[in-house]
Motif scaffolding. Structure first.
Motif, mmCIF file in Angstrom:
data_model
loop_
_atom_site.group_PDB
_atom_site.id
_atom_site.type_symbol
_atom_site.label_atom_id
_atom_site.label_comp_id
_atom_site.label_asym_id
_atom_site.label_seq_id
_atom_site.Cartn_x
_atom_site.Cartn_y
_atom_site.Cartn_z
ATOM 1 N N ASN A 1 1.084 -1.057 0.089
ATOM 2 C CA ASN A 1 0.064 0.087 -0.084
ATOM 3 C C ASN A 1 1.007 1.326 -0.115
ATOM 4 O OD1 ASN A 1 -2.070 1.862 0.158
ATOM 5 N ND2 ASN A 1 -3.074 0.867 2.205
ATOM 6 N N ASN A 2 1.192 1.705 -1.144
ATOM 7 C CA ASN A 2 2.272 2.572 -1.321
ATOM 8 C C ASN A 2 1.601 4.092 -1.068
ATOM 9 O OD1 ASN A 2 4.366 0.910 -2.409
ATOM 10 N ND2 ASN A 2 3.531 1.140 -4.423
ATOM 11 N N SER A 3 2.599 4.952 -0.557
ATOM 12 C CA SER A 3 2.002 6.338 -0.490
ATOM 13 C C SER A 3 2.044 7.227 -1.738
ATOM 14 C CB SER A 3 2.817 7.079 0.786
ATOM 15 O OG SER A 3 4.284 7.298 -0.080
ATOM 16 N N ILE A 4 1.005 8.123 -1.782
ATOM 17 C CA ILE A 4 1.158 8.778 -3.100
ATOM 18 C C ILE A 4 1.839 10.292 -2.725
ATOM 19 C CG2 ILE A 4 -0.500 10.217 -4.467
ATOM 20 C CD1 ILE A 4 -2.633 8.200 -3.524
ATOM 21 N N LYS A 5 2.781 10.642 -3.544
ATOM 22 C CA LYS A 5 3.868 11.692 -3.476
ATOM 23 C C LYS A 5 3.699 12.539 -4.828
ATOM 24 C CE LYS A 5 7.147 10.656 0.134
ATOM 25 N NZ LYS A 5 8.361 10.386 0.438
ATOM 26 N N MET A 6 3.317 13.786 -4.879
ATOM 27 C CA MET A 6 3.285 14.310 -6.210
ATOM 28 C C MET A 6 3.763 15.745 -6.099
ATOM 29 S SD MET A 6 -0.197 13.025 -8.078
ATOM 30 C CE MET A 6 0.688 13.427 -9.780
ATOM 31 N N GLU A 7 4.318 16.505 -7.170
ATOM 32 C CA GLU A 7 4.501 17.872 -7.058
ATOM 33 C C GLU A 7 3.493 18.505 -8.195
ATOM 34 O OE1 GLU A 7 8.453 18.922 -7.321
ATOM 35 O OE2 GLU A 7 9.233 17.521 -5.734
ATOM 36 N N VAL A 8 3.116 19.633 -7.883
ATOM 37 C CA VAL A 8 2.410 20.335 -8.686
ATOM 38 C C VAL A 8 2.476 21.739 -8.719
ATOM 39 C CG1 VAL A 8 0.258 20.167 -7.080
ATOM 40 C CG2 VAL A 8 -0.013 20.629 -9.573
ATOM 41 N N GLY A 9 2.458 22.394 -9.830
ATOM 42 C CA GLY A 9 2.647 23.797 -9.817
ATOM 43 C C GLY A 9 2.389 24.728 -11.028
ATOM 44 N N ILE A 10 2.748 25.912 -11.051
ATOM 45 C CA ILE A 10 2.335 26.876 -12.139
ATOM 46 C C ILE A 10 3.817 27.429 -12.364
ATOM 47 C CG2 ILE A 10 1.273 28.475 -13.285
ATOM 48 C CD1 ILE A 10 -0.973 27.963 -10.961
ATOM 49 N N GLU A 11 4.463 27.483 -13.377
ATOM 50 C CA GLU A 11 5.917 27.791 -13.619
ATOM 51 C C GLU A 11 6.003 29.204 -12.992
ATOM 52 O OE1 GLU A 11 9.266 27.778 -16.933
ATOM 53 O OE2 GLU A 11 7.040 27.289 -17.414
ATOM 54 N N ASP A 12 7.192 29.211 -12.171
ATOM 55 C CA ASP A 12 7.628 30.770 -11.530
ATOM 56 C C ASP A 12 6.263 31.525 -10.709
ATOM 57 O OD1 ASP A 12 9.926 30.566 -12.646
ATOM 58 O OD2 ASP A 12 9.327 31.498 -14.408
ATOM 59 N N CYS A 13 5.194 30.604 -10.733
ATOM 60 C CA CYS A 13 4.054 31.274 -9.784
ATOM 61 C C CYS A 13 3.960 30.459 -8.496
ATOM 62 C CB CYS A 13 2.778 31.280 -10.464
ATOM 63 S SG CYS A 13 2.961 32.474 -11.839
ATOM 64 N N LEU A 14 3.715 29.076 -8.439
ATOM 65 C CA LEU A 14 3.057 28.146 -7.607
ATOM 66 C C LEU A 14 3.825 26.864 -7.711
ATOM 67 C CD1 LEU A 14 1.163 27.761 -5.078
ATOM 68 C CD2 LEU A 14 -0.472 26.834 -6.904
ATOM 69 N N HIS A 15 4.490 26.334 -6.479
ATOM 70 C CA HIS A 15 5.095 24.967 -6.658
ATOM 71 C C HIS A 15 4.447 24.383 -5.352
ATOM 72 C CE1 HIS A 15 8.531 22.515 -7.654
ATOM 73 N NE2 HIS A 15 7.705 21.506 -7.552
ATOM 74 N N ILE A 16 3.974 23.344 -5.286
ATOM 75 C CA ILE A 16 3.545 22.665 -4.111
ATOM 76 C C ILE A 16 3.925 21.146 -4.161
ATOM 77 C CG2 ILE A 16 1.766 24.212 -3.306
ATOM 78 C CD1 ILE A 16 -0.327 22.196 -4.290
ATOM 79 N N GLU A 17 3.881 20.485 -2.887
ATOM 80 C CA GLU A 17 4.220 18.971 -3.001
ATOM 81 C C GLU A 17 2.995 18.534 -1.925
ATOM 82 O OE1 GLU A 17 8.540 17.705 -2.573
ATOM 83 O OE2 GLU A 17 7.866 17.361 -0.663
ATOM 84 N N PHE A 18 2.387 17.571 -2.599
ATOM 85 C CA PHE A 18 1.795 16.841 -1.507
ATOM 86 C C PHE A 18 1.853 15.159 -1.292
ATOM 87 C CE2 PHE A 18 -0.939 16.908 -5.490
ATOM 88 C CZ PHE A 18 -1.206 15.724 -5.565
#
Length: 301
Positions: free
Chosen positions: A161-178
């Motif tokens: 049961n692997n964890s879910i890790k992802m990075e998402v963002g808008i270039e030069d505006c927003l960068h989040i990791e969840f």
């Protein structure tokens, strides 16, 4: 006029009972009229047994060409009304042709029945299990009675049961990791995770997590997809700053979830998604969706 109405009434009442109906666990199902009813709950490979009672109305006899009980597993697609698909069909003959003058009881049993799919009542599709009793007659319509029951199937704890890790963002505006702690959840589970802000150059007003159910029915050009949002959970209110970490703790038990169903009898699928939504001060919405697997864990009494 009353005589004419009476002529079309069936000459008997039919009652279907389960052997352990009073002690067996019950589950609620939605009936055709929109109301809910409590019915016995079974799982695959169980034996389904009981009695059929034929009770002639006083002063009438029941002439018949045989009596049978069927156990049916049926899928009904609402856009294909009138058609249904039986994936399970078992029959027991209860009586040979004859006449019934007084109340008669017929025991029946279906041993270790294969019921591979769960009962399900969705937006465009319904999967249900039915006991159907038919009193066959000449020249007039058959007398038919139905009794529905519910099926739940249980899954052991997944070994991986692997964890879910992802990075998402808008270039030069927003960068989040969840990150979510796992990718498979049982119906009473808790979603635990965190969201980490690596870069914030737009003004975020709030952030919420949604649980979405997507029901797909049919195939090819006749595919119908319905998505409904079952839960909205506010994670944050106000602007985050770089380096900030937001915890997630979402309990699934308050929501009416079903397990994930994948390609049930080539007729329908039900999938679940976690949808992370960010809203900025100009009410623009940014979201990232991630599928999760939901399963039914055997409850310990």
């Amino acid at each position: 006029m009353n005589f004419i109405v009476g002529a079309f009434k069936p000459p008997c009442n039919i009652t279907i009972t389960f052997s352990d109906g009073k002690t067996r666990k019950q589950a609620s199902i939605k009936k055709d009229n929109g109301k809910t009813a409590m019915v016995p709950l079974f799982q695959s490979q169980e034996t389904i047994s009981g009695e059929v009672i034929i009770d002639p109305i006083q002063g009438k006899k029941v002439e018949h060409n045989g009596i049978k009980v069927e156990l049916l597993g049926r899928i009904e697609l609402y856009f294909d009304r009138g058609n249904f698909y039986d994936f399970t069909s078992l029959v027991r003959e209860l009586d040979v042709p004859g006449e019934i003058y007084e109340r008669k009881t017929y025991p029946f049993e279906f041993s270790t029945v294969e019921m591979p799919y769960e009962s399900y009542n969705g937006i465009n599709v319904r999967l249900r299990y039915i006991l159907k009793v038919t009193v066959s007659r000449n020249y007039v319509s058959n007398i038919v009675e139905y009794q529905e029951f519910c099926v739940h199937n249980y899954t052991p704890l997944p070994t991986i049961n692997n964890s879910i890790k992802m990075e998402v963002g808008i270039e030069d505006c927003l960068h989040i990791e969840f990150e979510y702690n796992k990718s498979k959840y049982h119906l009473k589970d808790v979603i635990i995770g965190k969201i980490y802000f690596l870069l914030v150059r737009i003004k975020i007003k709030n952030m919420e997590l949604e649980i979405r159910r997507r029901e797909s029915t049919g195939s090819g050009p006749n595919t119908y997809v319905e998505t409904e949002t079952l839960a909205k959970f506010e994670l944050m209110d106000g602007a985050p700053v770089r380096g900030e970490s937001i915890p997630i703790r979402l309990f699934l038990s308050p929501y009416e979830l079903t397990p994930t169903y994948r390609n049930i009898n080539n007729k329908f699928s039900v999938k679940y998604f976690l949808n992370l939504v960010l809203v900025d001060e100009e009410d623009r919405r940014y979201f990232k969706q991630q599928e999760i697997t939901v399963y039914r864990l055997q409850e310990t009494s």
